[in-house]
Motif scaffolding. Structure first.
Motif, PDB file in Angstrom:
ATOM      1  N   TYR A  32      42.312  30.709  56.503  1.00 34.52           N
ATOM      2  CA  TYR A  32      41.159  30.570  56.458  1.00 34.52           C
ATOM      3  C   TYR A  32      40.135  29.200  56.930  1.00 34.52           C
ATOM      4  O   TYR A  32      40.522  29.311  55.896  1.00 34.52           O
ATOM      5  N   ILE A  33      39.326  29.066  58.146  1.00 34.59           N
ATOM      6  CA  ILE A  33      38.381  28.211  57.666  1.00 34.59           C
ATOM      7  C   ILE A  33      37.116  28.973  57.316  1.00 34.59           C
ATOM      8  O   ILE A  33      36.786  29.554  57.773  1.00 34.59           O
ATOM      9  N   LEU A  34      35.965  28.720  56.120  1.00 35.72           N
ATOM     10  CA  LEU A  34      35.139  29.476  55.511  1.00 35.72           C
ATOM     11  C   LEU A  34      33.648  28.327  56.073  1.00 35.72           C
ATOM     12  O   LEU A  34      34.377  27.530  55.210  1.00 35.72           O
ATOM     13  N   LEU A  35      32.900  29.139  56.509  1.00 36.51           N
ATOM     14  CA  LEU A  35      31.576  27.748  56.497  1.00 36.51           C
ATOM     15  C   LEU A  35      30.040  28.307  55.821  1.00 36.51           C
ATOM     16  O   LEU A  35      30.077  29.790  55.779  1.00 36.51           O
ATOM     17  N   ASN A  36      29.979  27.971  54.564  1.00 35.61           N
ATOM     18  CA  ASN A  36      29.445  28.044  53.675  1.00 35.61           C
ATOM     19  C   ASN A  36      27.785  28.370  54.123  1.00 35.61           C
ATOM     20  O   ASN A  36      27.080  27.126  53.601  1.00 35.61           O
ATOM     21  N   GLY A  37      26.770  29.329  54.930  1.00 37.21           N
ATOM     22  CA  GLY A  37      25.856  28.941  55.232  1.00 37.21           C
ATOM     23  C   GLY A  37      25.096  29.853  53.665  1.00 37.21           C
ATOM     24  O   GLY A  37      24.165  30.698  54.183  1.00 37.21           O
ATOM     25  N   ALA A  38      25.322  30.396  52.983  1.00 37.03           N
ATOM     26  CA  ALA A  38      24.895  31.081  51.651  1.00 37.03           C
ATOM     27  C   ALA A  38      23.190  30.349  51.074  1.00 37.03           C
ATOM     28  O   ALA A  38      22.040  31.262  51.403  1.00 37.03           O
ATOM     29  N   GLN A 117      33.954  30.269  44.912  1.00 39.48           N
ATOM     30  CA  GLN A 117      35.318  31.397  44.798  1.00 39.48           C
ATOM     31  C   GLN A 117      34.560  32.404  44.551  1.00 39.48           C
ATOM     32  O   GLN A 117      34.949  33.646  45.508  1.00 39.48           O
ATOM     33  N   VAL A 118      33.210  32.420  44.537  1.00 36.92           N
ATOM     34  CA  VAL A 118      31.968  33.640  45.470  1.00 36.92           C
ATOM     35  C   VAL A 118      32.378  34.177  46.408  1.00 36.92           C
ATOM     36  O   VAL A 118      32.343  35.570  46.967  1.00 36.92           O
ATOM     37  N   LEU A 119      31.971  32.908  47.217  1.00 36.74           N
ATOM     38  CA  LEU A 119      31.938  32.898  48.927  1.00 36.74           C
ATOM     39  C   LEU A 119      33.864  33.832  49.471  1.00 36.74           C
ATOM     40  O   LEU A 119      33.645  34.227  50.255  1.00 36.74           O
ATOM     41  N   VAL A 120      34.729  32.884  48.914  1.00 37.67           N
ATOM     42  CA  VAL A 120      36.165  33.219  49.592  1.00 37.67           C
ATOM     43  C   VAL A 120      35.817  34.579  49.603  1.00 37.67           C
ATOM     44  O   VAL A 120      36.404  35.311  49.639  1.00 37.67           O
ATOM     45  N   HIS A 121      35.876  35.774  47.998  1.00 39.95           N
ATOM     46  CA  HIS A 121      36.086  36.805  47.710  1.00 39.95           C
ATOM     47  C   HIS A 121      35.174  37.744  48.229  1.00 39.95           C
ATOM     48  O   HIS A 121      35.744  38.540  49.350  1.00 39.95           O
ATOM     49  N   GLU A 122      33.757  37.418  48.218  1.00 35.07           N
ATOM     50  CA  GLU A 122      32.835  37.600  49.309  1.00 35.07           C
ATOM     51  C   GLU A 122      33.526  37.761  51.217  1.00 35.07           C
ATOM     52  O   GLU A 122      33.021  39.310  51.149  1.00 35.07           O
ATOM     53  N   LEU A 123      33.885  36.521  51.821  1.00 32.37           N
ATOM     54  CA  LEU A 123      34.683  37.198  53.205  1.00 32.37           C
ATOM     55  C   LEU A 123      36.258  36.760  53.093  1.00 32.37           C
ATOM     56  O   LEU A 123      36.073  37.896  54.214  1.00 32.37           O
ATOM     57  N   THR A 124      36.730  37.295  52.380  1.00 28.75           N
ATOM     58  CA  THR A 124      38.433  37.385  52.256  1.00 28.75           C
ATOM     59  C   THR A 124      38.788  38.706  50.879  1.00 28.75           C
ATOM     60  O   THR A 124      39.648  38.595  51.487  1.00 28.75           O
ATOM     61  N   GLN A 125      38.517  38.834  50.658  1.00 25.50           N
ATOM     62  CA  GLN A 125      38.746  40.007  49.425  1.00 25.50           C
ATOM     63  C   GLN A 125      39.409  38.546  48.542  1.00 25.50           C
ATOM     64  O   GLN A 125      40.653  39.595  47.371  1.00 25.50           O
ATOM     65  N   ARG A 126      40.307  37.330  49.408  1.00 24.76           N
ATOM     66  CA  ARG A 126      40.865  36.413  47.780  1.00 24.76           C
ATOM     67  C   ARG A 126      40.069  36.504  46.713  1.00 24.76           C
ATOM     68  O   ARG A 126      38.657  36.677  46.898  1.00 24.76           O
ATOM     69  N   ILE A 133      41.283  25.767  43.688  1.00 26.92           N
ATOM     70  CA  ILE A 133      40.614  25.515  44.023  1.00 26.92           C
ATOM     71  C   ILE A 133      40.486  26.875  45.632  1.00 26.92           C
ATOM     72  O   ILE A 133      42.247  27.252  45.796  1.00 26.92           O
ATOM     73  N   PRO A 134      40.069  26.621  46.501  1.00 25.96           N
ATOM     74  CA  PRO A 134      39.949  27.973  47.827  1.00 25.96           C
ATOM     75  C   PRO A 134      41.290  27.904  48.283  1.00 25.96           C
ATOM     76  O   PRO A 134      42.382  28.510  48.710  1.00 25.96           O
ATOM     77  N   VAL A 140      39.438  27.029  53.992  1.00 25.96           N
ATOM     78  CA  VAL A 140      39.092  25.632  53.430  1.00 25.96           C
ATOM     79  C   VAL A 140      37.871  26.107  53.933  1.00 25.96           C
ATOM     80  O   VAL A 140      37.441  27.009  54.444  1.00 25.96           O
ATOM     81  N   VAL A 141      36.999  25.212  52.571  1.00 31.82           N
ATOM     82  CA  VAL A 141      35.416  25.996  52.817  1.00 31.82           C
ATOM     83  C   VAL A 141      34.361  24.060  53.097  1.00 31.82           C
ATOM     84  O   VAL A 141      34.674  23.191  52.295  1.00 31.82           O
TER      85      VAL A 141
END
Length: 443
Positions: A32-38, A117-126, A133-134, A140-141
């Motif tokens: 996964y590639i995740l974009l942190n727009g929080a 790490q919160v973002l990874v869990h919220e978006l992927t449940q991992r 690191i993610p 990759v974030v």
């Protein structure tokens, strides 16, 4: 030239955090590639405005990075309250033909939703393992501005500017595009405060940012915000307590209620971070600090110190104190497991952003900070050679040399983690010292 080297030469770093060199994130493959727009820090307004103004560039920058690391899915995380931005990003993803690869997921309005790490869990449940690191869980974030800078790099433009929100108890709250190396005083001057004597300035967000000893510094690539508050504001008084004072107060007043632990975002993800145990250790004057290795699991989000503690103690500061002691003795936390489960209580212990803003006394200042066009015309700029995690850049220019905006002025040391540095204005190099380059702007 491949994307990794394009990004490396452009000096792209994490624009919203510690400044990790982005090219280093592109060296591995991910699912996964995740974009942190929080953008979960109260009062800061950069990310959602960039996504509104440059949706295509951010989407294409993220796509390029995702395809390079061979991610099968790209996910953009935006808080659900930003409905306009969410609709726009979804429309543009569809228009660009990326709906099968990229999606927008709505995040809850909690703190710290932007913690990696919160973002990874919220978006992927991992769940990212302790002290990891993610990438360990195939992610990759990057954040919004980093994705924009990746696109700019593909267009041949290195990182010479950054976007900054100026907020707080001020007449004019605004977000600005600022040349790297601009004096912080010049940025703050745009907010309408005539006399700064009664103010303190937080560098960064109000939760994780620190109160500046003076404002005579210069903007770097990772500068994201300046929050101005009166010196007698609760947040300023709390943040300016010394580590020694925090230790004494904690030793005498902690009642071991364990609220700091029960609301800790890393503890709720199943990690062994338990601030109340670190606070308890203060009472014993322990010389052997090996048992306090859990302090190294603290992400310093400050939730414990500024929200959770019912008697306003300083668990985060005490964690920092033990981190120092552990580092001095060369002790590093050793995880005993790699698989984690979020604690069953997590869903009931998430911190609502609005409640947090009330608790830290910022409700009156929680207002828009619109992106405003300001032309900065500094007489000099000072470009730091270490604006990132890793080794300082090595100067590639000499005193007296004329430079142009976008020109490479600092390279990565051989065999080191680092980032290149570029001039943000035309001018003449006047001084190279203290890991920085002073440039007199103009011909």
């Amino acid at each position: 030239m491949d994307l990794l080297n394009i990004v490396k030469e452009a000096g792209v770093i994490g624009a919203g955090g510690a400044g990790f060199p982005t090219h280093a994130k592109l060296t591995s493959k991910a699912e996964y590639i995740l974009l942190n727009g929080a953008e979960c820090e109260p009062l800061l307004r950069v990310d959602q405005q960039l996504m509104e103004m440059f949706p295509d560039q951010i989407i294409k920058g993220m796509e390029a990075a995702g395809k390079y690391v061979e991610a099968r899915k790209a996910i953009i995380g935006i808080k659900g309250k930003h409905k306009k931005v969410i609709v726009l990003m979804r429309e543009r993803i569809a228009a660009l033909g990326l709906s099968n690869y990229m999606e927008v997921m709505e995040l809850r309005d909690i703190y710290p939703a932007g913690d990696e790490q919160v973002l990874v869990h919220e978006l992927t449940q991992r769940i990212v393992p302790e002290v990891s690191i993610p990438l360990k869980v195939g992610c990759v974030v990057i954040n919004s501005e980093t994705a924009l800078n990746i696109w700019n790099a593909l267009e041949g433009k290195p990182v010479t500017e950054t976007y900054i929100t100026v907020a707080g108890d001020i007449p004019q709250r605004l977000t600005l595009k600022v040349p790297v190396g601009t004096a912080i005083r010049d940025v703050i001057a745009q907010c309408g405060v005539k006399n700064l004597d009664d103010y303190a300035v937080i560098d960064g967000g109000p939760m994780m940012g620190s109160v500046m000893n003076n404002i005579d510094g210069y903007v770097t690539k990772k500068s994201k915000g300046y929050v101005l508050l009166k010196k007698d504001h609760f947040l300023i008084r709390k943040k300016t307590v010394s580590l020694e004072r925090a230790r004494v107060i904690g030793k005498t007043a902690c009642e071991q209620c364990r609220m700091c632990t029960d609301l800790c975002p890393r503890y709720l993800l199943g990690h062994n971070m338990q601030p109340h145990k670190v606070m308890r250790a203060l009472s014993y004057n322990l010389e052997d600090v090996k048992e306090q290795q859990i302090a190294q699991l603290c992400c310093e989000c400050n939730a414990c110190e500024l929200y959770s503690c019912p008697v306003n103690l300083h668990p985060r500061s005490v964690n920092s104190l033990y981190k120092q002691k552990l580092a001095e003795q060369g002790i590093k936390y050793q995880p005993v497991q790699m698989d984690f489960q979020a604690r069953s209580s997590r869903e009931y212990r998430l911190i609502p952003s609005k409640r947090l803003i009330i608790k830290i006394g910022l409700t009156a200042f929680d207002k828009p900070a619109p992106l405003t066009q300001v032309e900065f015309r500094p007489k000099t700029i000072r470009i730091a050679l270490r604006q990132h995690i890793g080794a300082a850049a090595i100067p590639t220019v000499a005193v007296g040399e004329k430079v142009k905006a976008g020109q490479l002025i600092g390279k990565i040391p051989d065999g080191s983690l680092g980032a290149t540095v570029h001039a943000s204005c035309n001018g003449t190099v006047k001084e190279i010292k203290d890991n920085s380059i002073l440039i007199k702007v103009g011909s």
